[in-house]
Design a protein around this motif. Structure first.
Motif, mmCIF file in Angstrom:
data_model
loop_
_atom_site.group_PDB
_atom_site.id
_atom_site.type_symbol
_atom_site.label_atom_id
_atom_site.label_comp_id
_atom_site.label_asym_id
_atom_site.label_seq_id
_atom_site.Cartn_x
_atom_site.Cartn_y
_atom_site.Cartn_z
ATOM 1 N N LEU A 136 0.813 -13.235 7.873
ATOM 2 C CA LEU A 136 0.641 -11.848 8.316
ATOM 3 C C LEU A 136 1.970 -11.106 8.401
ATOM 4 N N GLY A 137 3.064 -11.865 8.480
ATOM 5 C CA GLY A 137 4.373 -11.229 8.628
ATOM 6 C C GLY A 137 5.288 -11.527 7.462
ATOM 7 N N TRP A 146 10.916 -15.023 11.637
ATOM 8 C CA TRP A 146 9.668 -14.484 11.090
ATOM 9 C C TRP A 146 9.279 -13.284 11.927
ATOM 10 N N LEU A 147 9.208 -12.141 11.303
ATOM 11 C CA LEU A 147 8.770 -10.923 11.978
ATOM 12 C C LEU A 147 7.263 -10.821 11.765
ATOM 13 N N VAL A 148 6.521 -10.969 12.861
ATOM 14 C CA VAL A 148 5.057 -11.050 12.749
ATOM 15 C C VAL A 148 4.411 -9.920 13.549
ATOM 16 N N PRO A 149 3.140 -9.625 13.289
ATOM 17 C CA PRO A 149 2.497 -8.575 14.089
ATOM 18 C C PRO A 149 2.348 -9.022 15.552
ATOM 19 N N GLY A 150 2.231 -8.056 16.436
ATOM 20 C CA GLY A 150 2.007 -8.387 17.850
ATOM 21 C C GLY A 150 3.272 -8.365 18.672
ATOM 22 N N ASP A 257 -4.692 -8.153 27.091
ATOM 23 C CA ASP A 257 -5.239 -9.507 27.062
ATOM 24 C C ASP A 257 -4.167 -10.534 27.432
ATOM 25 N N GLY A 258 -2.908 -10.099 27.399
ATOM 26 C CA GLY A 258 -1.825 -10.973 27.831
ATOM 27 C C GLY A 258 -1.706 -12.225 26.988
ATOM 28 N N LEU A 259 -2.222 -12.165 25.776
ATOM 29 C CA LEU A 259 -2.208 -13.367 24.934
ATOM 30 C C LEU A 259 -0.804 -13.749 24.508
ATOM 31 N N ALA A 260 -0.042 -12.728 24.180
ATOM 32 C CA ALA A 260 1.222 -13.013 23.524
ATOM 33 C C ALA A 260 2.240 -13.658 24.449
ATOM 34 N N ALA B 90 -5.684 -10.284 14.272
ATOM 35 C CA ALA B 90 -5.304 -11.578 13.701
ATOM 36 C C ALA B 90 -4.128 -12.184 14.466
ATOM 37 N N ALA B 91 -3.148 -11.332 14.801
ATOM 38 C CA ALA B 91 -1.985 -11.833 15.536
ATOM 39 C C ALA B 91 -2.391 -12.282 16.930
#
Lengths: 323, 139
Positions: A136-137, A146-150, A257-260, B90-91
């Motif tokens: 995705l990144g 790695w620059l990823v979304p989120g 959602d505090g997932l990250a 997705a992330a």
């Protein structure tokens, strides 16, 4: 009772006694350790994690020491001297099987196997999720990450670990705080922290939960603080690192959602890290090293002085237990 | 139950292959594609058949990421989610899966806060940081 059962009972006893002692002393010990620099604490906590296993090995070595010595030096067997109904630990022993010991061994092996399996499964799932994030990144060669979304910021992988940072953090953070975050994550890579985590997990797999969880939690804090300290040195501003921690925490909370970022952990870790960066007051690291040498000398001295007595005592105890 | 299963399909991005992502990118950029166009743009350069591209489109439709309408004998596919929504979802799902790994020491997260960490606590820490900055300013 055959040799394997004797070994197991001895090792388990040594580990259990150390675990219970460690549990009793854990809170004051952790409190004391928190006065020392994080990289020193990491070493101590790894030692504490290894403590019950070392004790298990020591119990076996001490009890079998005299046997091995007489065996390898071709000396006459002196196991008659301490009495008892038979030669219990010696190589010429005739002992009955004890089903309880086999059952306990099996149960312990099952617990250990289950923990290792869960760890392997978590690793595989993480690998799949990281693969997904990579797709995705993109890899930023300049920033080496790695620059990823989120909005996550993690280091993962062993032996070659990689940094994954959410593009949202890059947008939300100021250049200073983003630089602090990157310095922290790259410090994990330089220190080889994923290897330390892996070793700690392996050592922790053999320990009862009541000491494994607090020790691993404390090790996690020490590792994070060690990287905070390295990041502070690299960017020459500990307060910018503290700022980035708070910004990341707020971003994590804001994401709903505090997932990250809001991975479950001990609640006071964030506070301990921020306070340590704002008012670092570490004691000199010579004291733990001196204490470690003193403990090692004490254990060695005790082993040399008491090995025959411990050997006799344990044989006599087993003799009584087995009638 | 069926609703949950459908939701899991929608939000689970863990089984996306390179081709599926490429198809999504194509649909997002063109707004609408059919198998022929998708194969022309993605299949031919990769040396894959039209059936493989058709399967990818079908999978994305079943995951509710694409909508389709019949046009003659073929389907025309349009995006069912925006690009931003897809990547965010997705992330988030990948991060959710990493959450479990966190407990096993498989990764190190920059900030570990309890899920119930409150703003009040963060405000208190902000005050500590501000005091430290003021103290440093005075030196």
């Amino acid at each position: 009772m055959n040799l394997f059962c004797v070994l197991f009972v001895l090792a388990a006893s040594g580990a259990a006694v150390t675990s219970v002692a460690l549990r009793a002393a854990l809170h004051p010990l952790i409190h004391q350790l928190r006065h020392f620099a994080p990289h020193v604490r990491v070493r101590w906590l790894l030692l504490l994690l290894a403590g019950p296993l070392v004790s298990a090995g020591l119990a076996v070595t001490v009890a079998f020491g005299p046997c091995l010595r007489t065996f390898f030096a071709s000396l006459p067997d002196d196991c008659h001297s301490h009495g008892g109904p038979d030669f219990f630990f010696c190589f010429q022993m005739r002992m009955p099987d004890v089903p309880a010991a086999w059952l306990a061994t099996g149960a312990l092996a099952a617990i250990l196997g289950r923990r290792l399996f869960e760890h392997a499964r978590a690793s595989l799932r993480a690998r799949a999720a990281l693969g997904q994030l990579r797709s995705l990144g993109h890899y930023d060669h300049e920033l080496q990450l790695w620059l990823v979304p989120g909005d996550l910021a993690i280091v993962a992988g062993w032996p070659r670990s990689e940094v994954y940072v959410g593009a949202r953090l890059q947008r939300v953070f100021s250049p200073d705080t983003f630089a602090a975050l990157l310095a922290h994550e790259h410090a994990h890579q330089r220190r080889g922290d994923m290897g330390i985590h892996l070793a700690a997990q392996m050592l922790g797999s053999c320990l009862p939960g009541f000491i494994r969880a607090p020790l691993l939690g404390e090790l996690d804090l020490a590792i994070e603080q060690a990287c905070d300290a390295l990041a502070a040195v690299e960017i020459r501003d500990p307060l910018a690192v503290a700022r980035s921690l708070l910004d990341a925490a707020r971003t994590g909370l804001a994401s709903g959602d505090g997932l990250a970022l809001a991975f479950c952990a001990v609640k006071d870790h964030l506070e301990a890290r921020v306070r340590a960066l704002c008012e670092p007051r570490w004691l000199p690291s010579r004291r733990p090293a001196a204490a470690l040498v003193a403990i090692a000398m004490l254990v060695l001295g005790a082993c040399i002085t008491f090995d025959l007595r411990l050997h006799d005592l344990s044989e006599a105890l087993f003799g009584r237990l087995l009638g | 139950m069926a609703h949950l299963r459908r939701q899991a399909l929608v939000v689970s991005p863990t089984r996306f292959g390179e081709l599926e992502l490429a198809v999504l990118e194509l649909v997002w950029s063109m707004g609408e594609v059919d198998v022929r166009i998708a194969h022309e743009r993605l299949g031919t350069p990769r040396g894959i058949t039209s059936n493989t591209v058709q399967s990818a489109l079908e999978r994305l439709f079943r995951k509710e990421l694409l909508s389709r309408t019949r046009a003659g004998h073929a389907y025309r596919y349009t995006p069912a989610v925006s690009r931003d929504d897809f990547f965010a979802r997705a992330a988030a799902t990948a991060a959710g899966e990493l959450r479990g790994a966190r407990a096993h020491g498989v990764l190190a997260a920059f900030v570990d806060i309890a899920a119930k960490a409150d703003r009040g606590n963060l405000d208190r820490l902000e005050a500590i940081l501000a005091a430290a900055r003021a103290k440093r300013g005075r030196k």
